[in-house]
Design an enzyme around this catalytic site. Structure first.
Site, PDB file in Angstrom:
ATOM      1  N   PRO A  25       0.830  -1.185   0.000  1.00 48.17           N
ATOM      2  CG  PRO A  25      -0.475  -1.461   1.853  1.00 48.17           C
ATOM      3  CD  PRO A  25       0.835  -1.837   1.300  1.00 48.17           C
ATOM      4  CD  GLU A  26       2.900   2.854  -4.454  1.00 44.53           C
ATOM      5  OE1 GLU A  26       3.206   3.993  -4.796  1.00 44.53           O
ATOM      6  OE2 GLU A  26       2.921   1.888  -5.235  1.00 44.53           O
TER       7      GLU A  26
END
Length: 269
Positions: free
Chosen positions: A2-3
């Site tokens: 996840p960014e």
DNA sequence: CTGAGATCCTGTCTGC
DNA sequence: TGCAGACAGGATCTCA
């Protein structure tokens, strides 16, 4: 995995569903995550009320009516979901039993982390972190200052959390495609005009990704279990050997800092 | 000091 | 079908 957009989406989902709920119990598995668990979180958090949920870089911060904050990082494969079901799934590592539901930290690859932090400003987790792209201090001049004194490749710089936090492989790739800049350019070689374009591309790509609920390649889901949609808007990431939407040339892949980078040699200079 | 590469771990997909 | 190898949203340590 996840960014920034994925973490922001999870935070928004949690904010809508578990604020004001009380943590009744914490169940920790025997599998270690990136760092050892703070086992004292079990007694400390019991009976505490969740007062707010915020994001700091790619970290999720759960505030309670105690002096401690619960800090979580999803690593590459982490999920933080709300579920009313009591059955445990594989890789559920920490389960917070709340008033009328459960908050579950699940992470197959165990690169994530769950920690208890008293003072966010003093925490070693955050002390070295660079600027958040959505902070008001992040301007094109700020990005220009970073590129000017860097000898690394521009894609490495974008992904380096000591410089900018929240941009990972997908959004570095997409931002550079959007700005028409090759990922393997030396950062300091970028002109002012290019940096302005790159700055605008970063903000636009991240904003659109948040609007789409993030990108789901495999593991990532929202707090409610739904998947993101921004993967349907990728213009470069993962499109090896496919035609560039802009010019019909073939999208290519190279390795930069050990990560796949996708680019159009015709559009990007 | 800086930057590139290896490393942590599990799951999935590809090709032989 | 089985198995080896490559690869995957990140962060951090080691080495040159």
């Amino acid at each position: 995995m996840p960014e920034l957009p994925e973490v922001e989406t999870v935070v928004r989902g949690l904010r809508n569903s578990i604020i004001n709920q009380t943590i009744e119990a914490v169940d920790i598995s025997d599998k270690q995550l990136r760092l050892p668990y703070h086992l004292e979180m079990v007694p400390i958090l019991r009976g505490k009320k969740i007062t707010d949920i915020t994001r700091y870089a790619k970290y999720i911060i759960i505030h309670t009516n105690s002096i401690y904050k619960l800090v979580m990082h999803l690593g590459m494969s982490g999920r933080l979901t709300i579920s009313g079901l009591a059955n445990k799934e594989k890789h559920d590592h920490v389960v917070f039993k709340l008033s009328n539901t459960q908050l579950i930290f699940n992470d197959a690859r165990r690169f994530g982390l769950v920690a208890l932090v008293e003072n966010l400003d003093n925490s070693k987790l955050f002390s070295h972190l660079g600027i958040d792209p959505f902070a008001s201090e992040f301007t094109w001049e700020c990005l220009y200052n970073l590129t000017k004194r860097s000898k690394s490749l521009i894609k490495s710089l974008l992904m380096n959390a000591k410089c900018i936090v929240g941009i990972g492989n997908i959004y570095a790739t997409e931002s550079l495609f959007s700005a028409k800049i090759l990922p393997n350019r030396v950062a300091s070689s970028l002109s002012e005009v290019e940096v302005v374009l790159l700055y605008q591309s970063i903000i636009e790509v991240l904003s659109k990704a948040i609007d789409s609920g993030g990108s789901t390649l495999k593991d990532y889901v929202h707090a409610d279990g739904n998947i993101g949609q921004f993967q349907n808007s990728f213009r470069a990431y993962g499109r090896i050997n496919k035609l560039c939407y802009e010019c019909n040339h073939i999208i290519q892949r190279i390795q930069i800092a050990g990560r796949s980078s996708f680019y159009c040699a015709n559009c990007q200079k």
